[in-house]
Design a protein around this motif. Structure first.
Motif, PDB file in Angstrom:
ATOM      1  N   MET A  33       7.355 -55.897  15.253  1.00 30.53           N
ATOM      2  CA  MET A  33       6.551 -56.384  16.359  1.00 30.53           C
ATOM      3  C   MET A  33       5.684 -55.286  16.966  1.00 30.53           C
ATOM      4  SD  MET A  33       6.256 -59.371  16.856  1.00 30.53           S
ATOM      5  CE  MET A  33       6.302 -60.763  17.879  1.00 30.53           C
ATOM      6  N   GLY A  34       6.093 -54.034  16.794  1.00 30.09           N
ATOM      7  CA  GLY A  34       5.309 -52.929  17.332  1.00 30.09           C
ATOM      8  C   GLY A  34       3.927 -52.841  16.708  1.00 30.09           C
ATOM      9  N   GLU A  35       3.838 -53.056  15.406  1.00 31.11           N
ATOM     10  CA  GLU A  35       2.552 -53.038  14.707  1.00 31.11           C
ATOM     11  C   GLU A  35       1.669 -54.190  15.184  1.00 31.11           C
ATOM     12  OE1 GLU A  35       1.024 -51.016  12.423  1.00 31.11           O
ATOM     13  OE2 GLU A  35       2.620 -49.619  12.961  1.00 31.11           O
ATOM     14  N   TYR A  36       2.277 -55.335  15.424  1.00 28.20           N
ATOM     15  CA  TYR A  36       1.529 -56.498  15.894  1.00 28.20           C
ATOM     16  C   TYR A  36       0.946 -56.235  17.278  1.00 28.20           C
ATOM     17  CZ  TYR A  36       0.445 -61.340  17.012  1.00 28.20           C
ATOM     18  OH  TYR A  36      -0.199 -62.487  17.372  1.00 28.20           O
ATOM     19  N   ALA A  37       1.718 -55.598  18.149  1.00 29.20           N
ATOM     20  CA  ALA A  37       1.234 -55.260  19.491  1.00 29.20           C
ATOM     21  C   ALA A  37       0.088 -54.256  19.411  1.00 29.20           C
ATOM     22  CB  ALA A  37       2.375 -54.714  20.338  1.00 29.20           C
ATOM     23  N   LYS A  38       0.182 -53.291  18.501  1.00 29.70           N
ATOM     24  CA  LYS A  38      -0.894 -52.316  18.324  1.00 29.70           C
ATOM     25  C   LYS A  38      -2.162 -52.995  17.816  1.00 29.70           C
ATOM     26  CE  LYS A  38       1.958 -48.273  17.364  1.00 29.70           C
ATOM     27  NZ  LYS A  38       2.356 -47.304  16.347  1.00 29.70           N
ATOM     28  N   LEU A  39      -2.000 -53.927  16.879  1.00 32.30           N
ATOM     29  CA  LEU A  39      -3.143 -54.662  16.354  1.00 32.30           C
ATOM     30  C   LEU A  39      -3.805 -55.486  17.457  1.00 32.30           C
ATOM     31  CD1 LEU A  39      -4.898 -55.645  13.998  1.00 32.30           C
ATOM     32  CD2 LEU A  39      -3.197 -57.439  13.615  1.00 32.30           C
ATOM     33  N   GLN A  40      -2.999 -56.127  18.286  1.00 34.59           N
ATOM     34  CA  GLN A  40      -3.545 -56.895  19.409  1.00 34.59           C
ATOM     35  C   GLN A  40      -4.361 -55.996  20.330  1.00 34.59           C
ATOM     36  OE1 GLN A  40      -0.619 -58.983  21.686  1.00 34.59           O
ATOM     37  NE2 GLN A  40       0.153 -60.095  19.927  1.00 34.59           N
ATOM     38  N   ARG A  41      -3.817 -54.842  20.670  1.00 30.95           N
ATOM     39  CA  ARG A  41      -4.507 -53.906  21.544  1.00 30.95           C
ATOM     40  C   ARG A  41      -5.827 -53.442  20.932  1.00 30.95           C
ATOM     41  NH1 ARG A  41      -0.595 -50.049  21.976  1.00 30.95           N
ATOM     42  NH2 ARG A  41       0.941 -51.628  22.390  1.00 30.95           N
ATOM     43  N   ARG A  42      -5.788 -53.112  19.637  1.00 30.55           N
ATOM     44  CA  ARG A  42      -7.018 -52.664  18.968  1.00 30.55           C
ATOM     45  C   ARG A  42      -8.063 -53.770  18.938  1.00 30.55           C
ATOM     46  NH1 ARG A  42      -3.700 -50.365  14.616  1.00 30.55           N
ATOM     47  NH2 ARG A  42      -4.547 -52.048  13.361  1.00 30.55           N
ATOM     48  N   LEU A  43      -7.639 -55.004  18.708  1.00 32.73           N
ATOM     49  CA  LEU A  43      -8.580 -56.130  18.706  1.00 32.73           C
ATOM     50  C   LEU A  43      -9.204 -56.334  20.079  1.00 32.73           C
ATOM     51  CD1 LEU A  43      -6.836 -58.820  16.491  1.00 32.73           C
ATOM     52  CD2 LEU A  43      -8.971 -57.635  16.042  1.00 32.73           C
ATOM     53  N   MET A  44      -8.388 -56.233  21.110  1.00 29.83           N
ATOM     54  CA  MET A  44      -8.905 -56.396  22.472  1.00 29.83           C
ATOM     55  C   MET A  44      -9.907 -55.285  22.799  1.00 29.83           C
ATOM     56  SD  MET A  44      -7.460 -59.000  24.014  1.00 29.83           S
ATOM     57  CE  MET A  44      -6.058 -60.063  23.882  1.00 29.83           C
ATOM     58  N   LEU A  45      -9.570 -54.051  22.446  1.00 28.78           N
ATOM     59  CA  LEU A  45     -10.471 -52.930  22.725  1.00 28.78           C
ATOM     60  C   LEU A  45     -11.762 -53.018  21.911  1.00 28.78           C
ATOM     61  CD1 LEU A  45      -7.946 -49.970  23.011  1.00 28.78           C
ATOM     62  CD2 LEU A  45      -9.265 -51.054  24.850  1.00 28.78           C
ATOM     63  N   ALA A  46     -11.655 -53.440  20.664  1.00 29.84           N
ATOM     64  CA  ALA A  46     -12.851 -53.590  19.825  1.00 29.84           C
ATOM     65  C   ALA A  46     -13.747 -54.696  20.374  1.00 29.84           C
ATOM     66  CB  ALA A  46     -12.450 -53.881  18.381  1.00 29.84           C
ATOM     67  N   THR A  47     -13.153 -55.793  20.832  1.00 26.64           N
ATOM     68  CA  THR A  47     -13.932 -56.876  21.428  1.00 26.64           C
ATOM     69  C   THR A  47     -14.608 -56.401  22.704  1.00 26.64           C
ATOM     70  OG1 THR A  47     -12.409 -58.525  20.528  1.00 26.64           O
ATOM     71  CG2 THR A  47     -13.826 -59.230  22.322  1.00 26.64           C
ATOM     72  N   LEU A  48     -13.884 -55.667  23.517  1.00 29.46           N
ATOM     73  CA  LEU A  48     -14.451 -55.132  24.751  1.00 29.46           C
ATOM     74  C   LEU A  48     -15.592 -54.159  24.451  1.00 29.46           C
ATOM     75  CD1 LEU A  48     -14.148 -55.173  27.813  1.00 29.46           C
ATOM     76  CD2 LEU A  48     -12.568 -53.274  27.596  1.00 29.46           C
ATOM     77  N   ALA A  49     -15.418 -53.314  23.450  1.00 33.45           N
ATOM     78  CA  ALA A  49     -16.465 -52.359  23.075  1.00 33.45           C
ATOM     79  C   ALA A  49     -17.722 -53.089  22.591  1.00 33.45           C
ATOM     80  CB  ALA A  49     -15.955 -51.411  22.004  1.00 33.45           C
ATOM     81  N   LEU A  50     -17.549 -54.096  21.755  1.00 32.44           N
ATOM     82  CA  LEU A  50     -18.706 -54.872  21.277  1.00 32.44           C
ATOM     83  C   LEU A  50     -19.398 -55.576  22.436  1.00 32.44           C
ATOM     84  CD1 LEU A  50     -17.383 -56.421  17.948  1.00 32.44           C
ATOM     85  CD2 LEU A  50     -19.169 -54.709  18.221  1.00 32.44           C
ATOM     86  N   SER A  51     -18.622 -56.056  23.396  1.00 32.79           N
ATOM     87  CA  SER A  51     -19.193 -56.732  24.563  1.00 32.79           C
ATOM     88  C   SER A  51     -20.018 -55.758  25.399  1.00 32.79           C
ATOM     89  CB  SER A  51     -18.086 -57.330  25.433  1.00 32.79           C
ATOM     90  OG  SER A  51     -17.341 -58.253  24.702  1.00 32.79           O
ATOM     91  N   LEU A  52     -19.478 -54.565  25.614  1.00 30.33           N
ATOM     92  CA  LEU A  52     -20.200 -53.576  26.414  1.00 30.33           C
ATOM     93  C   LEU A  52     -21.481 -53.117  25.733  1.00 30.33           C
ATOM     94  CD1 LEU A  52     -17.231 -51.467  27.794  1.00 30.33           C
ATOM     95  CD2 LEU A  52     -18.614 -53.171  28.999  1.00 30.33           C
ATOM     96  N   ILE A  53     -21.433 -52.988  24.418  1.00 29.46           N
ATOM     97  CA  ILE A  53     -22.641 -52.619  23.667  1.00 29.46           C
ATOM     98  C   ILE A  53     -23.699 -53.709  23.810  1.00 29.46           C
ATOM     99  CG2 ILE A  53     -23.572 -52.291  21.348  1.00 29.46           C
ATOM    100  CD1 ILE A  53     -20.894 -50.864  20.683  1.00 29.46           C
TER     101      ILE A  53
END
Length: 107
Positions: A1-21
């Motif tokens: 489950m730790g890897e899944y939580a990391k993937l979720q975090r990375r997806l959220m941050l990548a989405t936020l980064a694309l939104s800010l761009i």
């Protein structure tokens, strides 16, 4: 489950980064609509991830509550003059390129 939580975090941050761009590229009305749509997309992604995480614990189907998020976004964009429908919906879909980006990076 730790890897899944990391993937979720990375997806959220990548989405936020694309939104800010995307936000710095457009005028105020489009940027506002894009931001609202992006927030709705992040909420949808979070609800979907929570629903998928429950799959292993006895539940055998994905919940349908997250489907309310895009419906509310479309209704809000149609009713509120401060939002435009197309940029709001495109903002909502920004989690998809983030997902593809994460797949390419991890792949």
């Amino acid at each position: 489950m730790g890897e899944y939580a990391k993937l979720q975090r990375r997806l959220m941050l990548a989405t936020l980064a694309l939104s800010l761009i995307a936000l710095v590229r457009f005028d105020v009305l489009v940027a506002r609509s894009l931001l609202v749509g992006s927030c709705a997309g992040l909420l949808y992604l979070r609800l979907l991830a929570r629903s998928v995480a429950r799959l292993g614990g006895g539940s055998r189907q994905v919940g349908r509550f997250q489907l309310i998020v895009p419906m509310l976004l479309v209704v809000a964009a149609a009713k509120l003059p401060q939002l435009e429908l197309l940029p709001a919906f495109l903002g909502f879909l920004l989690y998809k390129p983030a997902l593809i980006l994460q797949t390419v990076i991890d792949g």
